[in-house]
Write a protein that holds these residues in place. Structure first.
Motif, PDB file in Angstrom:
ATOM      1  N   MET A 162     -11.347   8.611 -11.827  1.00 18.17           N
ATOM      2  CA  MET A 162     -10.258   8.677 -12.796  1.00 18.17           C
ATOM      3  C   MET A 162     -10.249   7.409 -13.652  1.00 18.17           C
ATOM      4  SD  MET A 162      -6.322   9.492 -11.955  1.00 18.17           S
ATOM      5  CE  MET A 162      -5.048   8.937 -13.042  1.00 18.17           C
ATOM      6  N   ARG A 163     -10.039   7.583 -14.950  1.00 14.27           N
ATOM      7  CA  ARG A 163     -10.042   6.458 -15.883  1.00 14.27           C
ATOM      8  C   ARG A 163      -8.849   5.527 -15.634  1.00 14.27           C
ATOM      9  NH1 ARG A 163     -12.828   7.493 -20.859  1.00 14.27           N
ATOM     10  NH2 ARG A 163     -11.170   6.491 -22.032  1.00 14.27           N
ATOM     11  N   PRO A 164      -9.068   4.215 -15.666  1.00 13.41           N
ATOM     12  CA  PRO A 164      -7.944   3.302 -15.476  1.00 13.41           C
ATOM     13  C   PRO A 164      -6.949   3.397 -16.627  1.00 13.41           C
ATOM     14  CG  PRO A 164      -9.950   2.073 -15.987  1.00 13.41           C
ATOM     15  CD  PRO A 164     -10.342   3.511 -15.833  1.00 13.41           C
ATOM     16  N   GLN A 165      -5.679   3.368 -16.269  1.00 16.49           N
ATOM     17  CA  GLN A 165      -4.592   3.427 -17.240  1.00 16.49           C
ATOM     18  C   GLN A 165      -4.096   2.002 -17.491  1.00 16.49           C
ATOM     19  OE1 GLN A 165      -3.360   6.830 -18.225  1.00 16.49           O
ATOM     20  NE2 GLN A 165      -5.405   7.071 -17.378  1.00 16.49           N
ATOM     21  N   ILE A 166      -4.290   1.497 -18.703  1.00 18.31           N
ATOM     22  CA  ILE A 166      -3.903   0.136 -19.034  1.00 18.31           C
ATOM     23  C   ILE A 166      -2.772   0.183 -20.057  1.00 18.31           C
ATOM     24  CG2 ILE A 166      -4.678  -2.135 -19.812  1.00 18.31           C
ATOM     25  CD1 ILE A 166      -6.231  -1.097 -17.358  1.00 18.31           C
ATOM     26  N   ILE A 167      -1.640  -0.385 -19.708  1.00 18.37           N
ATOM     27  CA  ILE A 167      -0.518  -0.473 -20.646  1.00 18.37           C
ATOM     28  C   ILE A 167      -0.731  -1.678 -21.553  1.00 18.37           C
ATOM     29  CG2 ILE A 167       1.954  -0.942 -20.880  1.00 18.37           C
ATOM     30  CD1 ILE A 167       2.389   0.606 -18.274  1.00 18.37           C
ATOM     31  N   VAL A 168      -0.607  -1.454 -22.857  1.00 18.66           N
ATOM     32  CA  VAL A 168      -0.602  -2.535 -23.842  1.00 18.66           C
ATOM     33  C   VAL A 168       0.842  -2.625 -24.340  1.00 18.66           C
ATOM     34  CG1 VAL A 168      -1.587  -3.449 -25.972  1.00 18.66           C
ATOM     35  CG2 VAL A 168      -2.989  -2.020 -24.458  1.00 18.66           C
ATOM     36  N   LEU A 169       1.578  -3.559 -23.779  1.00 14.67           N
ATOM     37  CA  LEU A 169       3.009  -3.718 -24.066  1.00 14.67           C
ATOM     38  C   LEU A 169       3.178  -4.846 -25.078  1.00 14.67           C
ATOM     39  CD1 LEU A 169       6.022  -3.200 -23.438  1.00 14.67           C
ATOM     40  CD2 LEU A 169       5.797  -4.856 -21.574  1.00 14.67           C
ATOM     41  N   TYR A 170       3.847  -4.560 -26.184  1.00 16.04           N
ATOM     42  CA  TYR A 170       3.980  -5.590 -27.212  1.00 16.04           C
ATOM     43  C   TYR A 170       5.308  -5.466 -27.946  1.00 16.04           C
ATOM     44  CZ  TYR A 170       3.191  -2.012 -30.739  1.00 16.04           C
ATOM     45  OH  TYR A 170       3.341  -0.915 -31.536  1.00 16.04           O
ATOM     46  N   TYR A 171       5.672  -6.572 -28.584  1.00 18.03           N
ATOM     47  CA  TYR A 171       6.752  -6.594 -29.571  1.00 18.03           C
ATOM     48  C   TYR A 171       6.148  -7.142 -30.846  1.00 18.03           C
ATOM     49  CZ  TYR A 171      10.875  -8.012 -32.167  1.00 18.03           C
ATOM     50  OH  TYR A 171      11.816  -8.174 -33.149  1.00 18.03           O
ATOM     51  N   SER A 172       6.362  -6.474 -31.957  1.00 16.83           N
ATOM     52  CA  SER A 172       5.804  -6.927 -33.232  1.00 16.83           C
ATOM     53  C   SER A 172       6.852  -6.761 -34.307  1.00 16.83           C
ATOM     54  CB  SER A 172       4.554  -6.115 -33.588  1.00 16.83           C
ATOM     55  OG  SER A 172       3.935  -6.616 -34.747  1.00 16.83           O
ATOM     56  N   ARG A 173       7.049  -7.814 -35.074  1.00 16.48           N
ATOM     57  CA  ARG A 173       8.032  -7.743 -36.140  1.00 16.48           C
ATOM     58  C   ARG A 173       7.383  -7.537 -37.505  1.00 16.48           C
ATOM     59  NH1 ARG A 173      13.391 -11.352 -36.518  1.00 16.48           N
ATOM     60  NH2 ARG A 173      14.425 -10.035 -38.016  1.00 16.48           N
ATOM     61  N   ASN A 174       6.275  -8.227 -37.741  1.00 19.69           N
ATOM     62  CA  ASN A 174       5.632  -8.151 -39.058  1.00 19.69           C
ATOM     63  C   ASN A 174       4.277  -7.458 -39.035  1.00 19.69           C
ATOM     64  OD1 ASN A 174       7.722  -9.580 -40.474  1.00 19.69           O
ATOM     65  ND2 ASN A 174       7.007 -11.421 -39.435  1.00 19.69           N
ATOM     66  N   GLY A 175       3.812  -7.047 -37.868  1.00 20.24           N
ATOM     67  CA  GLY A 175       2.595  -6.257 -37.786  1.00 20.24           C
ATOM     68  C   GLY A 175       1.370  -6.947 -37.217  1.00 20.24           C
ATOM     69  N   GLY A 176       1.358  -8.281 -37.179  1.00 19.52           N
ATOM     70  CA  GLY A 176       0.192  -8.992 -36.661  1.00 19.52           C
ATOM     71  C   GLY A 176      -0.048  -8.735 -35.187  1.00 19.52           C
ATOM     72  N   ASP A 222      -7.965   4.235 -20.433  1.00 16.35           N
ATOM     73  CA  ASP A 222      -6.982   4.852 -21.325  1.00 16.35           C
ATOM     74  C   ASP A 222      -5.950   3.795 -21.685  1.00 16.35           C
ATOM     75  OD1 ASP A 222      -8.108   7.423 -21.295  1.00 16.35           O
ATOM     76  OD2 ASP A 222      -7.075   7.913 -19.426  1.00 16.35           O
ATOM     77  N   ALA A 223      -5.794   3.526 -22.976  1.00 23.15           N
ATOM     78  CA  ALA A 223      -4.828   2.535 -23.456  1.00 23.15           C
ATOM     79  C   ALA A 223      -3.506   3.234 -23.743  1.00 23.15           C
ATOM     80  CB  ALA A 223      -5.349   1.866 -24.715  1.00 23.15           C
ATOM     81  N   LEU A 224      -2.455   2.758 -23.100  1.00 25.16           N
ATOM     82  CA  LEU A 224      -1.116   3.298 -23.314  1.00 25.16           C
ATOM     83  C   LEU A 224      -0.335   2.264 -24.126  1.00 25.16           C
ATOM     84  CD1 LEU A 224      -0.527   4.482 -19.639  1.00 25.16           C
ATOM     85  CD2 LEU A 224      -1.442   5.814 -21.540  1.00 25.16           C
ATOM     86  N   LEU A 225      -0.292   2.428 -25.450  1.00 23.72           N
ATOM     87  CA  LEU A 225       0.409   1.495 -26.322  1.00 23.72           C
ATOM     88  C   LEU A 225       1.911   1.722 -26.206  1.00 23.72           C
ATOM     89  CD1 LEU A 225      -2.087   1.823 -29.210  1.00 23.72           C
ATOM     90  CD2 LEU A 225      -1.372  -0.381 -28.292  1.00 23.72           C
ATOM     91  N   ARG A 226       2.619   0.662 -25.812  1.00 20.44           N
ATOM     92  CA  ARG A 226       4.077   0.730 -25.622  1.00 20.44           C
ATOM     93  C   ARG A 226       4.728  -0.505 -26.225  1.00 20.44           C
ATOM     94  NH1 ARG A 226       2.456   5.067 -24.722  1.00 20.44           N
ATOM     95  NH2 ARG A 226       2.774   6.364 -22.886  1.00 20.44           N
ATOM     96  N   THR A 227       5.986  -0.379 -26.582  1.00 21.65           N
ATOM     97  CA  THR A 227       6.701  -1.474 -27.208  1.00 21.65           C
ATOM     98  C   THR A 227       8.073  -1.654 -26.581  1.00 21.65           C
ATOM     99  OG1 THR A 227       7.317  -2.379 -29.375  1.00 21.65           O
ATOM    100  CG2 THR A 227       7.698  -0.026 -29.038  1.00 21.65           C
ATOM    101  N   GLY A 244     -10.855  -2.005 -27.180  1.00 25.40           N
ATOM    102  CA  GLY A 244     -11.662  -2.542 -26.085  1.00 25.40           C
ATOM    103  C   GLY A 244     -11.453  -1.777 -24.789  1.00 25.40           C
ATOM    104  N   ILE A 245     -10.219  -1.407 -24.510  1.00 26.10           N
ATOM    105  CA  ILE A 245      -9.907  -0.638 -23.299  1.00 26.10           C
ATOM    106  C   ILE A 245     -10.653   0.699 -23.322  1.00 26.10           C
ATOM    107  CG2 ILE A 245      -8.046   0.644 -22.129  1.00 26.10           C
ATOM    108  CD1 ILE A 245      -6.169  -1.725 -23.029  1.00 26.10           C
TER     109      ILE A 245
END
Length: 195
Positions: free
Chosen positions: A1-15, A33-38, A26-27
């Motif tokens: 099974m593919r590893p599930q990696i959470i990419v947790l971020y806060y972004s105000r201006n987009g950088g 599997d990259a799980l983009l969360r904020t 890269g993930i």
């Protein structure tokens, strides 16, 4: 099974979000599997693109990469408040033995990126996570004229410029791969209760 990696971020201006996207690349390239969360700041809506993460959603992940813009050498308050709500995750040891990494963006070369990266690692260490950096064998770290550090990926957003330099992008992709490879290697040991 593919590893599930959470990419947790806060972004105000987009950088910071651009770094999150490069890390997700890269993930994926490393077979995860990259799980983009904020997270949302008080009085602000969450990202229109990515779902807001709740603390109880951390447990099933195989790794975590966290990013924030620089706020006086520290992470944004929205992320700090998120971690202050993770006591139940901590009590159950749900993140223990899992790989983690950090990333940041700031407006200038000396705006506090490295202190922000180091500060973001503190709650992850309290949760028993294993921090991954970017080694100097990564060419982008040796050649960068802007962001990138052995402590994590970073972006210098001169005058709100959200486009990553080629070296910033390469370092972020390398960090995503590194966490994914670590998650793949560590998962069997974690399942055996050895971490």
């Amino acid at each position: 099974m593919r590893p599930q990696i959470i990419v947790l971020y806060y972004s105000r201006n987009g950088g910071t979000q651009k770094l999150a996207d490069a890390i997700a690349t890269g993930i994926t390239q490393a077979g995860g599997d990259a799980l983009l969360r904020t997270v949302a700041a008080a009085g602000e809506p969450a990202s229109a693109r990515d779902l807001a993460l709740e603390p109880d959603e951390l447990g099933p992940c195989d790794g975590l990469v966290m990013g924030s813009p620089v706020r006086f050498g520290h992470m944004a308050s929205a992320l700090q408040q998120f971690w202050e709500r993770t006591s139940s995750v901590w009590l159950k040891g749900q993140l223990q033995g899992k790989p983690a990494a950090v990333f940041t963006s700031g407006s200038s070369m000396h705006s506090g990126q490295e202190s922000t990266l180091l500060a973001m690692g503190v709650p992850l260490l309290h949760h028993g996570m294993m921090l991954c950096g970017i080694p100097y064998t990564e060419p982008a770290i040796q050649q960068t004229q802007s962001g990138g550090s052995p402590y994590g990926a970073s972006h210098v957003s001169h005058q709100q410029q959200t486009k990553l330099s080629e070296h910033e992008y390469q370092a972020a992709v390398a960090l995503g791969k590194r966490v994914t490879y670590a998650a793949t290697a560590l998962k069997p040991l974690q399942q055996q209760g050895k971490l």
